[in-house]
Design a protein around this motif. Sequence first.
Motif, PDB file in Angstrom:
ATOM      1  N   LYS A  94      30.357 -13.953 -11.972  1.00 54.16           N
ATOM      2  CA  LYS A  94      29.585 -14.325 -13.152  1.00 54.16           C
ATOM      3  C   LYS A  94      28.286 -13.155 -13.274  1.00 54.16           C
ATOM      4  CE  LYS A  94      30.578 -18.892 -13.140  1.00 54.16           C
ATOM      5  NZ  LYS A  94      30.236 -20.163 -13.075  1.00 54.16           N
ATOM      6  N   ASP A  95      27.552 -12.616 -12.239  1.00 55.64           N
ATOM      7  CA  ASP A  95      26.530 -11.911 -12.185  1.00 55.64           C
ATOM      8  C   ASP A  95      26.824 -10.566 -11.578  1.00 55.64           C
ATOM      9  OD1 ASP A  95      24.654 -13.821 -13.418  1.00 55.64           O
ATOM     10  OD2 ASP A  95      24.608 -14.668 -11.361  1.00 55.64           O
ATOM     11  N   LYS A  96      26.030  -9.249 -11.864  1.00 53.40           N
ATOM     12  CA  LYS A  96      26.344  -8.241 -11.185  1.00 53.40           C
ATOM     13  C   LYS A  96      25.244  -7.805 -10.431  1.00 53.40           C
ATOM     14  CE  LYS A  96      24.375  -5.010 -14.778  1.00 53.40           C
ATOM     15  NZ  LYS A  96      24.837  -3.933 -15.646  1.00 53.40           N
ATOM     16  N   TYR A  97      25.806  -7.252  -9.034  1.00 54.92           N
ATOM     17  CA  TYR A  97      24.569  -6.923  -8.049  1.00 54.92           C
ATOM     18  C   TYR A  97      24.834  -5.389  -7.627  1.00 54.92           C
ATOM     19  CZ  TYR A  97      24.273 -11.911  -7.628  1.00 54.92           C
ATOM     20  OH  TYR A  97      24.134 -13.349  -7.920  1.00 54.92           O
ATOM     21  N   GLU A  98      24.229  -4.458  -8.382  1.00 57.99           N
ATOM     22  CA  GLU A  98      24.477  -3.281  -8.319  1.00 57.99           C
ATOM     23  C   GLU A  98      24.010  -2.485  -6.804  1.00 57.99           C
ATOM     24  OE1 GLU A  98      21.963  -1.188 -11.258  1.00 57.99           O
ATOM     25  OE2 GLU A  98      23.300  -2.258 -13.013  1.00 57.99           O
ATOM     26  N   ASN A  99      23.301  -3.404  -6.185  1.00 58.87           N
ATOM     27  CA  ASN A  99      22.971  -2.811  -4.682  1.00 58.87           C
ATOM     28  C   ASN A  99      23.809  -3.614  -3.818  1.00 58.87           C
ATOM     29  OD1 ASN A  99      20.941  -0.953  -5.455  1.00 58.87           O
ATOM     30  ND2 ASN A  99      19.806  -2.545  -6.123  1.00 58.87           N
ATOM     31  N   ALA A 100      24.997  -4.090  -4.056  1.00 57.35           N
ATOM     32  CA  ALA A 100      25.716  -4.967  -3.074  1.00 57.35           C
ATOM     33  C   ALA A 100      26.556  -3.821  -2.550  1.00 57.35           C
ATOM     34  CB  ALA A 100      26.455  -5.914  -3.894  1.00 57.35           C
ATOM     35  N   LYS A 101      26.080  -2.781  -1.601  1.00 58.13           N
ATOM     36  CA  LYS A 101      26.965  -1.934  -1.130  1.00 58.13           C
ATOM     37  C   LYS A 101      27.411  -2.069   0.236  1.00 58.13           C
ATOM     38  CE  LYS A 101      24.387   1.505  -4.295  1.00 58.13           C
ATOM     39  NZ  LYS A 101      23.661   2.439  -4.335  1.00 58.13           N
ATOM     40  N   SER A 102      27.296  -3.433   0.728  1.00 63.72           N
ATOM     41  CA  SER A 102      27.942  -3.466   2.352  1.00 63.72           C
ATOM     42  C   SER A 102      28.315  -5.103   2.303  1.00 63.72           C
ATOM     43  CB  SER A 102      26.759  -3.310   3.432  1.00 63.72           C
ATOM     44  OG  SER A 102      25.486  -4.220   3.003  1.00 63.72           O
ATOM     45  N   GLY A 103      29.064  -5.229   3.208  1.00 58.51           N
ATOM     46  CA  GLY A 103      29.836  -6.720   3.384  1.00 58.51           C
ATOM     47  C   GLY A 103      30.694  -6.598   4.526  1.00 58.51           C
ATOM     48  N   ALA A 104      31.064  -7.830   4.974  1.00 61.53           N
ATOM     49  CA  ALA A 104      31.773  -7.980   6.166  1.00 61.53           C
ATOM     50  C   ALA A 104      32.929  -9.041   6.001  1.00 61.53           C
ATOM     51  CB  ALA A 104      31.126  -8.555   7.421  1.00 61.53           C
ATOM     52  N   LEU A 105      34.239  -8.843   6.566  1.00 64.76           N
ATOM     53  CA  LEU A 105      35.409  -9.795   6.580  1.00 64.76           C
ATOM     54  C   LEU A 105      35.955  -9.677   7.785  1.00 64.76           C
ATOM     55  CD1 LEU A 105      37.922  -9.491   3.422  1.00 64.76           C
ATOM     56  CD2 LEU A 105      38.627  -9.679   5.942  1.00 64.76           C
ATOM     57  N   VAL A 106      36.332 -10.804   8.051  1.00 62.42           N
ATOM     58  CA  VAL A 106      37.156 -11.128   9.353  1.00 62.42           C
ATOM     59  C   VAL A 106      38.026 -12.140   9.388  1.00 62.42           C
ATOM     60  CG1 VAL A 106      36.862 -12.112  11.818  1.00 62.42           C
ATOM     61  CG2 VAL A 106      34.983 -10.742  10.741  1.00 62.42           C
ATOM     62  N   VAL A 107      39.214 -11.707   9.816  1.00 64.86           N
ATOM     63  CA  VAL A 107      40.610 -12.509   9.675  1.00 64.86           C
ATOM     64  C   VAL A 107      40.713 -13.453  11.090  1.00 64.86           C
ATOM     65  CG1 VAL A 107      42.961 -12.805   8.836  1.00 64.86           C
ATOM     66  CG2 VAL A 107      41.411 -11.127   7.683  1.00 64.86           C
ATOM     67  N   LEU A 108      40.946 -14.425  11.393  1.00 69.51           N
ATOM     68  CA  LEU A 108      41.182 -14.974  12.746  1.00 69.51           C
ATOM     69  C   LEU A 108      42.438 -15.780  12.691  1.00 69.51           C
ATOM     70  CD1 LEU A 108      37.790 -16.390  13.730  1.00 69.51           C
ATOM     71  CD2 LEU A 108      38.648 -14.144  14.495  1.00 69.51           C
ATOM     72  N   ASP A 109      43.139 -15.914  13.887  1.00 72.20           N
ATOM     73  CA  ASP A 109      44.405 -16.726  13.980  1.00 72.20           C
ATOM     74  C   ASP A 109      43.777 -17.926  14.294  1.00 72.20           C
ATOM     75  OD1 ASP A 109      46.235 -18.138  15.313  1.00 72.20           O
ATOM     76  OD2 ASP A 109      47.325 -16.225  15.694  1.00 72.20           O
ATOM     77  N   VAL A 110      43.901 -18.999  13.538  1.00 67.74           N
ATOM     78  CA  VAL A 110      43.432 -20.089  13.893  1.00 67.74           C
ATOM     79  C   VAL A 110      43.753 -21.070  14.956  1.00 67.74           C
ATOM     80  CG1 VAL A 110      42.654 -20.715  11.334  1.00 67.74           C
ATOM     81  CG2 VAL A 110      44.981 -21.281  12.095  1.00 67.74           C
ATOM     82  N   LYS A 111      45.066 -20.536  15.558  1.00 71.46           N
ATOM     83  CA  LYS A 111      45.767 -21.269  16.594  1.00 71.46           C
ATOM     84  C   LYS A 111      44.906 -20.840  17.785  1.00 71.46           C
ATOM     85  CE  LYS A 111      50.046 -22.554  14.278  1.00 71.46           C
ATOM     86  NZ  LYS A 111      51.264 -22.501  14.102  1.00 71.46           N
ATOM     87  N   THR A 112      44.980 -19.565  17.972  1.00 78.74           N
ATOM     88  CA  THR A 112      44.331 -18.891  19.341  1.00 78.74           C
ATOM     89  C   THR A 112      43.126 -18.325  19.191  1.00 78.74           C
ATOM     90  OG1 THR A 112      45.505 -16.473  18.405  1.00 78.74           O
ATOM     91  CG2 THR A 112      46.773 -18.106  19.548  1.00 78.74           C
ATOM     92  N   GLY A 113      42.555 -18.119  18.014  1.00 79.75           N
ATOM     93  CA  GLY A 113      41.120 -17.505  18.110  1.00 79.75           C
ATOM     94  C   GLY A 113      41.115 -15.799  17.954  1.00 79.75           C
ATOM     95  N   GLU A 114      42.342 -15.273  18.167  1.00 79.16           N
ATOM     96  CA  GLU A 114      42.405 -13.919  18.276  1.00 79.16           C
ATOM     97  C   GLU A 114      41.882 -13.226  16.762  1.00 79.16           C
ATOM     98  OE1 GLU A 114      46.519 -13.328  18.883  1.00 79.16           O
ATOM     99  OE2 GLU A 114      46.308 -13.295  21.094  1.00 79.16           O
ATOM    100  N   VAL A 115      41.286 -11.897  16.866  1.00 83.06           N
ATOM    101  CA  VAL A 115      40.918 -11.339  15.801  1.00 83.06           C
ATOM    102  C   VAL A 115      41.875 -10.465  15.123  1.00 83.06           C
ATOM    103  CG1 VAL A 115      39.265  -9.489  14.783  1.00 83.06           C
ATOM    104  CG2 VAL A 115      38.397 -11.191  16.738  1.00 83.06           C
ATOM    105  N   LEU A 116      42.509 -10.589  13.775  1.00 80.94           N
ATOM    106  CA  LEU A 116      43.547 -10.110  13.418  1.00 80.94           C
ATOM    107  C   LEU A 116      43.270  -9.048  12.372  1.00 80.94           C
ATOM    108  CD1 LEU A 116      45.934 -13.153  12.365  1.00 80.94           C
ATOM    109  CD2 LEU A 116      45.720 -11.711  14.498  1.00 80.94           C
ATOM    110  N   ALA A 117      41.825  -8.904  12.049  1.00 76.01           N
ATOM    111  CA  ALA A 117      41.447  -8.163  11.142  1.00 76.01           C
ATOM    112  C   ALA A 117      39.664  -8.243  11.116  1.00 76.01           C
ATOM    113  CB  ALA A 117      41.973  -7.797   9.883  1.00 76.01           C
ATOM    114  N   MET A 118      39.136  -7.066  11.101  1.00 74.03           N
ATOM    115  CA  MET A 118      37.494  -7.144  10.971  1.00 74.03           C
ATOM    116  C   MET A 118      37.358  -5.970  10.056  1.00 74.03           C
ATOM    117  SD  MET A 118      36.637  -6.733  14.928  1.00 74.03           S
ATOM    118  CE  MET A 118      34.976  -6.519  14.475  1.00 74.03           C
ATOM    119  N   ALA A 119      36.667  -5.907   8.989  1.00 78.48           N
ATOM    120  CA  ALA A 119      36.143  -4.929   8.126  1.00 78.48           C
ATOM    121  C   ALA A 119      34.613  -4.901   7.674  1.00 78.48           C
ATOM    122  CB  ALA A 119      37.145  -4.737   6.762  1.00 78.48           C
ATOM    123  N   ASN A 120      33.985  -3.895   7.784  1.00 79.66           N
ATOM    124  CA  ASN A 120      32.837  -4.116   7.065  1.00 79.66           C
ATOM    125  C   ASN A 120      32.277  -2.443   6.616  1.00 79.66           C
ATOM    126  OD1 ASN A 120      31.750  -2.210   9.359  1.00 79.66           O
ATOM    127  ND2 ASN A 120      31.237  -4.092  10.470  1.00 79.66           N
TER     128      ASN A 120
END
Length: 717
Positions: A691-717
């Motif tokens: 709904k809104d724009k954030y021109e200075n939103a130039k960083s972020g993080a994303l993590v994907v976990l296996d909910v059964k084992t807790g293993e990290v399947l992907a992590m991006a930032n």
Amino acid sequence: MSLPKFLKNRYNILYIVIVFMLCVLGFRMAVLTIVEGEEYRAAADIKKIKDIPVKAPRGKILDRNGVLLADNVSSFTVQMFKDEINPKKFNDISYVLSKILDDNGERPIDEFPIELYTFDYIDESIEKAYRINESSESQVSTDAAEAVSYVTAEEKVIQTVKNNVDEWLNFATEIYGKEFNVKKRALDTLKRDVELPIRLENNQFVFDISEIENKDEVTDSSPENSVVQPSDIQTVTNGGEIVESKEDPIKKWLSENGFNEELNPEQVVAKQLGKNNKYLSRLFSNSKVRKLSYDFIMSKGLESNINLVEYSFVQDEYFKNIKRSLNANHEEITMSSSAKDDFVLLTMKYSLDSLLQKVYGSEIKIMPGAMLIERLKEIYPDLPVQFVEDNGSGSFEFTDADVKEKYLSRNNMEQETEPYSFIKQLSFKNYELLKNLITDDAVKYYSQVELLKYENPSISISEWDYTPVRDKKNWLEKNLKPESKGKSADYTAEEAFDTLRKTLEISDEINDYEMRNMMVIRERYSKTSYLSYHPVDICYSISEKSVAMISERSHELTGISVEIEPLRYYPQDDVAAHAIGYLGKIAQDYEVQDYIVGKGYSPDDIIGKTGLEEKFEDYLRGEKGKKTVEVNNVGRTIRSVSSQAPVPGDYFHLTIDSRLQKAAQDALKKGLEQIQIGGTFDSKWGNFVFKDKYENAKSGALVVLDVKTGEVLAMAN
């Protein structure tokens, strides 16, 4: 004949002196060969036989499915042996070698600190970026905004060229009396990474079908693949007859590689250059390309705030960029603030808590927290706090409730204030005391280790100067040998360059560009010290064409050889790059202490600098092999005695799924692009509208976990 009469003859006296000297020499020879002979023979044997290290391949890094994320490839490395080079002929050798490398677009290890044709801003103040409060109403003035980033002049020029790459490829300018354009260098740069069926003919890009056919001959050599597949056949009707014709291989290649089939060769090159910033960045490491690019943007009127600096020190720009980056987030750090003050400020902001609440060392324990209390007691003798050690860490405790209440009241603190918070606030009020603790010789190493977990300000704690400032000073004092200490600071880059030309007797017929290429090789030559039989790397991953040219002119390149060595390679490109990390040379003071002093690394070794490459350096590094050689009295290699193969590093398997990792990185990038414009994130699972724009939103993080084992399947930032 009487003795007085005998001695009157001067020849007799000379005879006596000679006999006496021969007796002394004979006696000394007897001592050396009989009494001390065994000792000297053992020393001679040690000096005669030398071990030359052989690099070990680093361990491979794989994802959960066995897909390679980090590997090693065999590459041709140019090496130099100082013991085989006549110093008087070094200029000739470096000139021939540098010409071969430059003509073939090779990138030698460049540690020479003077650059030609670099960029700077005419008015730097108008180039700062600011964090602006997001609002649909009126914009916030930059005076009240907070600076957060800084785009260098070179980065701005690269972006301008990227936006006008088609015209840039066809632009030419005169440099050192000859016309220059970037087409050959651009094509060479691309072909090192990707297979392009394109060649340069009469300074024009043309498609080269032979490259596709040669590749097909390799991949389709088996009988079952030698038959033309139905998909390769086009069927057309010609007067009722069926005519079969093979599909255009160029159009097929364009389609398979995501290009429009109607593109011409020049458009393919332009689009490939724009796909990844690394290609233009590599090209801009060359001073001729920078000069051409400046002439291009000036002739087109694309930029008005860019200045071209003919001579500059690399360290000066590096220092300014460090300061700019730090100032963007710490306004207290300015161009004039000292390295020591900046280091203390950053430690207080980021890592002071860790530093004061840990116990370092094993034999001799260093407890910064306890040291702080002792120093505070010199000002406050009845300070009611003590430091308590507990298995490698420490805590602070109050010792006297009445005195505690007095101190808290006097310093306007709540009665519930914790002991550590009390000590911390008290130390802030005594800044010089805290500064002296953080920079104390016994503590500063640990201060640096803790700070580097948050930020690397590139400060040398041994000399309390920014590393580029220190490196520049040391280089000038070593290479120009100024008469008076401190005079090195007076040299401009141009004066230093001209002084080197005169000192090294380099002909005026050799232009500055060629001389600098020679100096890049000389810089490596000067780092060989007394271990002249150890090879020094000059250039990694050179082409077969360069290998052939060096071999052909080997009679002019005494002391230069080409060896096959392992080179780190990341086959999935940037997939999980932030997690894997990268490699680099030993540079920081703590790295010297850890790797060279502690683990016996060579100063020229490559180590993991960040990520998994750093964290698991001991597992990935492998064990060097060695080649034992016999050398003569001047250190020249006579023959090879034996060899021991290196042991590769251990394999490292991750829980990450490379396909999911790439999808996560793409999703994060797409999400940031859309949130900056207030757009829509399209997905087959549903769309999300920002709904809104954030021109200075130039960083972020994303993590994907296996909910059964807790293993990290992907992590991006």
